[in-house]
Write an enzyme that holds these catalytic residues in place. Structure first.
Site, PDB file in Angstrom:
ATOM      1  N   GLY A   1     -35.604 119.240  82.592  1.00 11.28           N
ATOM      2  CA  GLY A   1     -34.920 118.503  83.641  1.00 11.28           C
ATOM      3  C   GLY A   1     -35.706 118.575  84.941  1.00 11.28           C
ATOM      4  O   GLY A   1     -36.934 118.695  84.940  1.00 11.28           O
TER       5      GLY A   1
ATOM      6  N   THR B   1     -62.479 105.538  79.269  1.00 16.47           N
ATOM      7  CA  THR B   1     -61.044 105.397  79.073  1.00 16.47           C
ATOM      8  C   THR B   1     -60.721 105.252  77.589  1.00 16.47           C
ATOM      9  O   THR B   1     -61.590 104.919  76.773  1.00 16.47           O
ATOM     10  CB  THR B   1     -60.505 104.167  79.819  1.00 16.47           C
ATOM     11  OG1 THR B   1     -61.080 102.986  79.235  1.00 16.47           O
ATOM     12  CG2 THR B   1     -60.853 104.213  81.298  1.00 16.47           C
TER      13      THR B   1
ATOM     14  N   ASP C   1     -65.043 101.043  71.070  1.00 19.27           N
ATOM     15  CA  ASP C   1     -66.194 101.673  70.424  1.00 19.27           C
ATOM     16  C   ASP C   1     -65.947 101.809  68.927  1.00 19.27           C
ATOM     17  O   ASP C   1     -66.822 101.485  68.112  1.00 19.27           O
ATOM     18  CB  ASP C   1     -66.442 103.047  71.054  1.00 19.27           C
ATOM     19  CG  ASP C   1     -67.510 103.842  70.312  1.00 19.27           C
ATOM     20  OD1 ASP C   1     -68.677 103.393  70.292  1.00 19.27           O
ATOM     21  OD2 ASP C   1     -67.182 104.896  69.738  1.00 19.27           O
TER      22      ASP C   1
ATOM     23  N   GLU D   1     -64.317 110.863  79.328  1.00 18.05           N
ATOM     24  CA  GLU D   1     -65.532 110.330  78.691  1.00 18.05           C
ATOM     25  C   GLU D   1     -65.354 108.865  78.332  1.00 18.05           C
ATOM     26  O   GLU D   1     -65.626 108.430  77.220  1.00 18.05           O
ATOM     27  CB  GLU D   1     -65.865 111.157  77.444  1.00 18.05           C
ATOM     28  CG  GLU D   1     -66.201 112.600  77.764  1.00 18.05           C
ATOM     29  CD  GLU D   1     -66.729 113.322  76.548  1.00 18.05           C
ATOM     30  OE1 GLU D   1     -67.612 112.780  75.858  1.00 18.05           O
ATOM     31  OE2 GLU D   1     -66.260 114.435  76.284  1.00 18.05           O
TER      32      GLU D   1
ATOM     33  N   GLN E   1     -39.392 116.826  80.230  1.00 21.53           N
ATOM     34  CA  GLN E   1     -38.014 116.351  80.261  1.00 21.53           C
ATOM     35  C   GLN E   1     -37.029 117.432  79.809  1.00 21.53           C
ATOM     36  O   GLN E   1     -35.874 117.443  80.236  1.00 21.53           O
ATOM     37  CB  GLN E   1     -37.858 115.125  79.357  1.00 21.53           C
ATOM     38  CG  GLN E   1     -38.571 113.879  79.832  1.00 21.53           C
ATOM     39  CD  GLN E   1     -37.968 113.320  81.107  1.00 21.53           C
ATOM     40  OE1 GLN E   1     -38.525 113.459  82.180  1.00 21.53           O
ATOM     41  NE2 GLN E   1     -36.815 112.694  80.974  1.00 21.53           N
TER      42      GLN E   1
ATOM     43  N   ARG F   1     -68.250  98.817  67.578  1.00 27.78           N
ATOM     44  CA  ARG F   1     -69.542  99.461  67.341  1.00 27.78           C
ATOM     45  C   ARG F   1     -69.595 100.220  66.028  1.00 27.78           C
ATOM     46  O   ARG F   1     -70.659 100.312  65.401  1.00 27.78           O
ATOM     47  CB  ARG F   1     -69.874 100.409  68.497  1.00 27.78           C
ATOM     48  CG  ARG F   1     -70.099  99.707  69.827  1.00 27.78           C
ATOM     49  CD  ARG F   1     -70.417 100.710  70.919  1.00 27.78           C
ATOM     50  NE  ARG F   1     -71.599 101.495  70.602  1.00 27.78           N
ATOM     51  CZ  ARG F   1     -71.951 102.605  71.256  1.00 27.78           C
ATOM     52  NH1 ARG F   1     -71.185 103.064  72.235  1.00 27.78           N
ATOM     53  NH2 ARG F   1     -73.047 103.257  70.941  1.00 27.78           N
ATOM     54  N   LYS F   2     -68.453 100.756  65.606  1.00 32.65           N
ATOM     55  CA  LYS F   2     -68.470 101.625  64.429  1.00 32.65           C
ATOM     56  C   LYS F   2     -67.973 100.927  63.159  1.00 32.65           C
ATOM     57  O   LYS F   2     -68.373 101.308  62.055  1.00 32.65           O
ATOM     58  CB  LYS F   2     -67.598 102.861  64.692  1.00 32.65           C
ATOM     59  CG  LYS F   2     -67.933 103.637  65.960  1.00 32.65           C
ATOM     60  CD  LYS F   2     -69.270 104.320  65.879  1.00 32.65           C
ATOM     61  CE  LYS F   2     -69.661 105.024  67.170  1.00 32.65           C
ATOM     62  NZ  LYS F   2     -68.706 106.031  67.652  1.00 32.65           N
TER      63      LYS F   2
END
Length: 224
Positions: A65, A91, A98, A89, A62, A102-103
């Site tokens: 311009g 989205t 995850d 790897e 931006q 999972r963590k």
């Protein structure tokens, strides 16, 4: 952009060190601590900094311009290249799921609590001008972890919509730690613009995202 880039470099360098420690350190407890760092921080780096790379480079475009799309400046190429990084790897939403499911939820937040305590007790930030900000930020995220112990499987499903918000909270906590380290160096003290940008325009999001996650937890169906 400096506020994001410099904090991201600190976290990337620290993660690279922790990967080596996890593989080669002679002390098993230290290896386990390093593995905890890598497990929790990797999805944050993959998601938040690829997201910021795209949106940040778009903001930088931006500045030029319409001339930003002229090839000689190179910024339009950076916008395109950074966009694809968000899906390399998995989205960024997958990275958020995850991290949360999972963590964090898998052990009711114990590993993350340990990581937050590690950030709070870092001897390299004790005398930092930003140490108080770090303590406030980590304490706010710790407050999200206790309710995880009472969630059943049905309640856990209610947290999918805020997985990205939880990852963002974690991102900003890690950035607060990175800037607590950076802000005590002479170069930053002499030119504090990026640190001030983090405190003024980026960190306030932490409270908002924390409230969004807390509201999702409180509105989950009660255990029968």
């Amino acid at each position: 952009q400096r506020a994001w880039v410099d904090a991201g470099r600190v976290l990337a360098y620290q993660t690279a060190l922790e990967l080596d420690v996890a593989k080669h350190h002679p002390n098993s407890a230290r290896r386990q601590q390093a593995q905890r760092w890598c497990s929790l921080v990797t999805p944050v780096l993959k998601a938040s900094w690829t997201d910021q790379a795209f949106h940040g480079s778009s903001d930088c475009l931006q500045v030029f311009g319409g001339h930003g799309y002229v090839r000689e400046w190179g910024i339009e190429q950076i916008v395109r290249d950074s966009r694809v990084a968000m899906i390399y790897e998995g989205t960024n939403e997958i990275q958020a799921q995850d991290l949360l499911f999972r963590k964090v939820l898998s052990d009711q937040g114990q590993a993350l609590r340990g990581l937050l305590e590690q950030l709070q007790n870092d001897p390299l930030v004790d005398q930092s001008p930003a140490a108080e900000i770090l303590q406030q930020t980590t304490a706010r995220q710790v407050s999200l972890l206790d309710p995880f112990k009472q969630l059943n499987a049905e309640q856990t499903l209610e947290l999918y919509p805020v997985a990205g918000d939880f990852l963002r909270v974690t991102t900003l906590t890690l950035m607060a730690w990175a800037w607590a380290r950076l802000s005590q160096h002479a170069e930053v003290l002499a030119s504090p613009g990026a640190n001030q940008a983090f405190v003024r325009w980026i960190l306030p999001e932490h409270a908002m995202r924390t409230d969004m996650v807390r509201n999702a937890i409180s509105s989950a169906p009660a255990t029968n």
